[in-house]
Write a protein that holds these residues in place. Sequence first.
Motif, PDB file in Angstrom:
ATOM      1  N   GLY A 284      37.510 -15.225 -16.302  1.00  0.00           N
ATOM      2  CA  GLY A 284      38.343 -14.207 -15.681  1.00  0.00           C
ATOM      3  C   GLY A 284      37.501 -13.028 -15.234  1.00  0.00           C
ATOM      4  N   LEU A 285      38.167 -12.047 -14.665  1.00  0.00           N
ATOM      5  CA  LEU A 285      37.508 -10.849 -14.147  1.00  0.00           C
ATOM      6  C   LEU A 285      37.756  -9.692 -15.096  1.00  0.00           C
ATOM      7  CD1 LEU A 285      36.003  -9.331 -11.891  1.00  0.00           C
ATOM      8  CD2 LEU A 285      38.223  -8.931 -10.803  1.00  0.00           C
ATOM      9  N   HIS A 286      36.688  -9.100 -15.607  1.00  0.00           N
ATOM     10  CA  HIS A 286      36.791  -7.933 -16.488  1.00  0.00           C
ATOM     11  C   HIS A 286      36.970  -6.676 -15.630  1.00  0.00           C
ATOM     12  CE1 HIS A 286      35.793  -9.664 -20.453  1.00  0.00           C
ATOM     13  NE2 HIS A 286      35.129 -10.555 -19.739  1.00  0.00           N
ATOM     14  N   LEU A 287      38.008  -5.901 -15.946  1.00  0.00           N
ATOM     15  CA  LEU A 287      38.241  -4.661 -15.214  1.00  0.00           C
ATOM     16  C   LEU A 287      37.319  -3.544 -15.674  1.00  0.00           C
ATOM     17  CD1 LEU A 287      42.161  -4.693 -15.119  1.00  0.00           C
ATOM     18  CD2 LEU A 287      40.557  -5.468 -13.357  1.00  0.00           C
ATOM     19  N   ASP A 288      36.958  -3.547 -16.926  1.00  0.00           N
ATOM     20  CA  ASP A 288      36.077  -2.505 -17.474  1.00  0.00           C
ATOM     21  C   ASP A 288      35.049  -3.180 -18.362  1.00  0.00           C
ATOM     22  OD1 ASP A 288      34.944  -0.132 -18.153  1.00  0.00           O
ATOM     23  OD2 ASP A 288      36.497   0.462 -19.578  1.00  0.00           O
ATOM     24  N   TYR A 289      33.897  -3.492 -17.794  1.00  0.00           N
ATOM     25  CA  TYR A 289      32.853  -4.218 -18.517  1.00  0.00           C
ATOM     26  C   TYR A 289      31.803  -3.282 -19.110  1.00  0.00           C
ATOM     27  CZ  TYR A 289      29.994  -8.301 -19.576  1.00  0.00           C
ATOM     28  OH  TYR A 289      29.303  -9.293 -20.221  1.00  0.00           O
ATOM     29  N   TYR A 290      31.884  -1.997 -18.810  1.00  0.00           N
ATOM     30  CA  TYR A 290      30.840  -1.075 -19.260  1.00  0.00           C
ATOM     31  C   TYR A 290      30.804  -0.903 -20.774  1.00  0.00           C
ATOM     32  CZ  TYR A 290      30.043   0.074 -14.384  1.00  0.00           C
ATOM     33  OH  TYR A 290      29.735  -0.005 -13.065  1.00  0.00           O
ATOM     34  N   PRO A 291      31.941  -0.864 -21.505  1.00  0.00           N
ATOM     35  CA  PRO A 291      31.824  -0.793 -22.970  1.00  0.00           C
ATOM     36  C   PRO A 291      31.109  -1.993 -23.578  1.00  0.00           C
ATOM     37  CG  PRO A 291      34.014  -0.116 -22.277  1.00  0.00           C
ATOM     38  CD  PRO A 291      33.330  -0.658 -21.062  1.00  0.00           C
ATOM     39  N   VAL A 292      31.261  -3.180 -22.969  1.00  0.00           N
ATOM     40  CA  VAL A 292      30.540  -4.351 -23.471  1.00  0.00           C
ATOM     41  C   VAL A 292      29.035  -4.173 -23.264  1.00  0.00           C
ATOM     42  CG1 VAL A 292      30.288  -6.847 -23.254  1.00  0.00           C
ATOM     43  CG2 VAL A 292      32.542  -5.806 -23.037  1.00  0.00           C
ATOM     44  N   SER A 293      28.645  -3.644 -22.106  1.00  0.00           N
ATOM     45  CA  SER A 293      27.225  -3.390 -21.849  1.00  0.00           C
ATOM     46  C   SER A 293      26.674  -2.348 -22.823  1.00  0.00           C
ATOM     47  CB  SER A 293      27.032  -2.919 -20.406  1.00  0.00           C
ATOM     48  OG  SER A 293      27.483  -3.898 -19.487  1.00  0.00           O
ATOM     49  N   PHE A 294      27.481  -1.354 -23.154  1.00  0.00           N
ATOM     50  CA  PHE A 294      27.047  -0.339 -24.123  1.00  0.00           C
ATOM     51  C   PHE A 294      26.794  -0.975 -25.488  1.00  0.00           C
ATOM     52  CE2 PHE A 294      27.666   3.103 -27.153  1.00  0.00           C
ATOM     53  CZ  PHE A 294      26.944   4.131 -26.570  1.00  0.00           C
ATOM     54  N   ARG A 295      27.678  -1.863 -25.902  1.00  0.00           N
ATOM     55  CA  ARG A 295      27.479  -2.527 -27.186  1.00  0.00           C
ATOM     56  C   ARG A 295      26.298  -3.488 -27.123  1.00  0.00           C
ATOM     57  NH1 ARG A 295      33.655  -3.920 -29.276  1.00  0.00           N
ATOM     58  NH2 ARG A 295      34.303  -1.744 -29.588  1.00  0.00           N
ATOM     59  N   LYS A 296      26.047  -4.073 -25.974  1.00  0.00           N
ATOM     60  CA  LYS A 296      24.858  -4.921 -25.834  1.00  0.00           C
ATOM     61  C   LYS A 296      23.586  -4.118 -26.075  1.00  0.00           C
ATOM     62  CE  LYS A 296      26.708  -8.294 -22.541  1.00  0.00           C
ATOM     63  NZ  LYS A 296      26.601  -8.835 -21.167  1.00  0.00           N
ATOM     64  N   ALA A 297      23.536  -2.891 -25.555  1.00  0.00           N
ATOM     65  CA  ALA A 297      22.355  -2.053 -25.782  1.00  0.00           C
ATOM     66  C   ALA A 297      22.165  -1.754 -27.264  1.00  0.00           C
ATOM     67  CB  ALA A 297      22.483  -0.758 -24.983  1.00  0.00           C
ATOM     68  N   ILE A 298      23.261  -1.522 -27.985  1.00  0.00           N
ATOM     69  CA  ILE A 298      23.162  -1.273 -29.425  1.00  0.00           C
ATOM     70  C   ILE A 298      22.679  -2.525 -30.154  1.00  0.00           C
ATOM     71  CG2 ILE A 298      24.509  -0.739 -31.489  1.00  0.00           C
ATOM     72  CD1 ILE A 298      26.218   1.087 -29.792  1.00  0.00           C
ATOM     73  N   LEU A 299      23.191  -3.694 -29.767  1.00  0.00           N
ATOM     74  CA  LEU A 299      22.773  -4.931 -30.418  1.00  0.00           C
ATOM     75  C   LEU A 299      21.328  -5.269 -30.085  1.00  0.00           C
ATOM     76  CD1 LEU A 299      25.975  -7.131 -30.025  1.00  0.00           C
ATOM     77  CD2 LEU A 299      25.107  -6.037 -32.077  1.00  0.00           C
ATOM     78  N   GLN A 300      20.872  -4.921 -28.884  1.00  0.00           N
ATOM     79  CA  GLN A 300      19.459  -5.108 -28.566  1.00  0.00           C
ATOM     80  C   GLN A 300      18.574  -4.288 -29.491  1.00  0.00           C
ATOM     81  OE1 GLN A 300      18.881  -4.181 -24.449  1.00  0.00           O
ATOM     82  NE2 GLN A 300      19.917  -6.018 -23.704  1.00  0.00           N
ATOM     83  N   ALA A 301      18.975  -3.032 -29.721  1.00  0.00           N
ATOM     84  CA  ALA A 301      18.203  -2.194 -30.648  1.00  0.00           C
ATOM     85  C   ALA A 301      18.274  -2.737 -32.073  1.00  0.00           C
ATOM     86  CB  ALA A 301      18.710  -0.755 -30.596  1.00  0.00           C
ATOM     87  N   GLU A 302      19.448  -3.241 -32.472  1.00  0.00           N
ATOM     88  CA  GLU A 302      19.586  -3.797 -33.815  1.00  0.00           C
ATOM     89  C   GLU A 302      18.752  -5.059 -33.987  1.00  0.00           C
ATOM     90  OE1 GLU A 302      22.110  -2.773 -36.714  1.00  0.00           O
ATOM     91  OE2 GLU A 302      20.850  -1.278 -35.750  1.00  0.00           O
ATOM     92  N   ALA A 303      18.653  -5.873 -32.924  1.00  0.00           N
ATOM     93  CA  ALA A 303      17.878  -7.110 -33.016  1.00  0.00           C
ATOM     94  C   ALA A 303      16.394  -6.848 -33.215  1.00  0.00           C
ATOM     95  CB  ALA A 303      18.094  -7.950 -31.755  1.00  0.00           C
ATOM     96  N   HIS A 304      15.919  -5.653 -32.842  1.00  0.00           N
ATOM     97  CA  HIS A 304      14.500  -5.321 -32.989  1.00  0.00           C
ATOM     98  C   HIS A 304      14.243  -4.308 -34.099  1.00  0.00           C
ATOM     99  CE1 HIS A 304      14.734  -6.902 -28.875  1.00  0.00           C
ATOM    100  NE2 HIS A 304      13.468  -7.245 -29.039  1.00  0.00           N
ATOM    101  N   ARG A 305      15.225  -3.446 -34.398  1.00  0.00           N
ATOM    102  CA  ARG A 305      14.985  -2.319 -35.303  1.00  0.00           C
ATOM    103  C   ARG A 305      15.782  -2.367 -36.594  1.00  0.00           C
ATOM    104  NH1 ARG A 305      10.758   1.180 -33.620  1.00  0.00           N
ATOM    105  NH2 ARG A 305      10.610   1.049 -31.360  1.00  0.00           N
ATOM    106  N   HIS A 306      16.605  -3.380 -36.775  1.00  0.00           N
ATOM    107  CA  HIS A 306      17.389  -3.448 -38.003  1.00  0.00           C
ATOM    108  C   HIS A 306      16.448  -3.571 -39.206  1.00  0.00           C
ATOM    109  CE1 HIS A 306      20.302  -4.779 -41.001  1.00  0.00           C
ATOM    110  NE2 HIS A 306      21.263  -4.397 -40.171  1.00  0.00           N
ATOM    111  N   PRO A 307      16.743  -2.876 -40.312  1.00  0.00           N
ATOM    112  CA  PRO A 307      15.842  -2.958 -41.472  1.00  0.00           C
ATOM    113  C   PRO A 307      15.632  -4.379 -41.980  1.00  0.00           C
ATOM    114  CG  PRO A 307      17.383  -1.137 -41.721  1.00  0.00           C
ATOM    115  CD  PRO A 307      17.807  -1.874 -40.515  1.00  0.00           C
TER     116      PRO A 307
END
Length: 436
Positions: A284-307
Amino acid sequence: QQSATTCEQEKIGGFVWALKEYWSGRLHNEAGIFIPSNILAGNFAQGIVILFVIVFTVNLSVVEWEEELTDDTLDDDIALMINSYVPTKTQILIAINVGFGFGLVSTINIWFAYLPSTISTTLKFRTGLIPSLKDPRIFQQYRFAQDTTAAIFGSMFWGSLYTAFAVAVLIGGITFFSMWSLTSPFMFGLYATLLGLLITVSVKILFMMFFVRRRWFAGFYRSKPLNANFINVCMEAWNVALATGFMLGRMLMLILATAINVGRIDRPFLAEGSNKIGEIDGPGLHLDYYPVSFRKAILQAEAHRHPFVERLGMMYMMKLRHGTRFARTSGSIWRLLFTFALMPWLRRYRITARPELEDENDEIESKAKFKMGRQLPPPKRRYSVAVNASDITTEVVESDNASKPSSPSENEEIRALKLEVEALKSEIERLKSSAT
């Protein structure tokens, strides 16, 4: 936030707490939370937007305006009539200042909210409030198209600017139409209607709270069905007329909420069912995909910086360096004993992460409980290996339920023990021959 070993509690959250934790270094050194660089850069750009809104508002306030129409070819009566409908400089300046004042407040609110929101989202991911690994559908959505995080910086900058102008247009427009002589009668009539609706609804709410809900209703049930049905019919008929104003107010509130949240890409604004055109669990078509991209950035940091990731990486590097001398079976057993004895609360997370161990741990806990007058139940199957200097014997002690067929894992364990015994025998023979 509560300590695992004591009852001490710390209230966390808010801009001041987040800023203090970030600048003191405790956010990274103790909690292991790393703020992505594109989010920090976007937050800095939002501060520039605030300065721009202030300069823009001051510039509009000091500009020269031509207040009255001066044309010698028109009669004085016509010019006076036209000037009576032309907005004055004072009306325009008041509308601009009020509108951009609210726009500036909304932009400052967005600027203050991003850092605490990023920390809060990271903690929600770690505690499981936001599903990630345990929800395959959502986790695959987060893993897909990692390049969309490149839009965060520009979205934060332009989103806060659009929020300032959208709120300024809405609030400033309402202020201007309330002062302009051509529209002020309509606006004040609308205000009077809204005030009347507010008073009427307030009286209705008080009547329902103190005279109807306590006497005729009991939760989902009606203590007096006849009276409750009668008041329901009256309320439905009354709400048919008032629903026009309610829906108009709801539309205006949604428009205002949309204007305020244009710059907030850190959290979903639309509900899950309203955020997508098409199947909710399918394409389907996401009307507001920017919050998902924001969470992707957090998960990218967690994948490299998580203790845990850093510790796991250190363990891998130690294993590569020391080989079989690091992370041996004996060390793992001592680690489990140390963990179960001194940090038993960590066992709950192990069971949660591996549901297949839940029955096994329940059985172990039931065996560990001592009941007066009753013996502890014997274990299902127990293996013991006795090693002597002269010879090696393998003893397999079975309980009363040994007649049960052994599982493949138990067979593998027996085979491993036999191999270990043979290795020990050969080692002892080698030591004997070398000694002689």
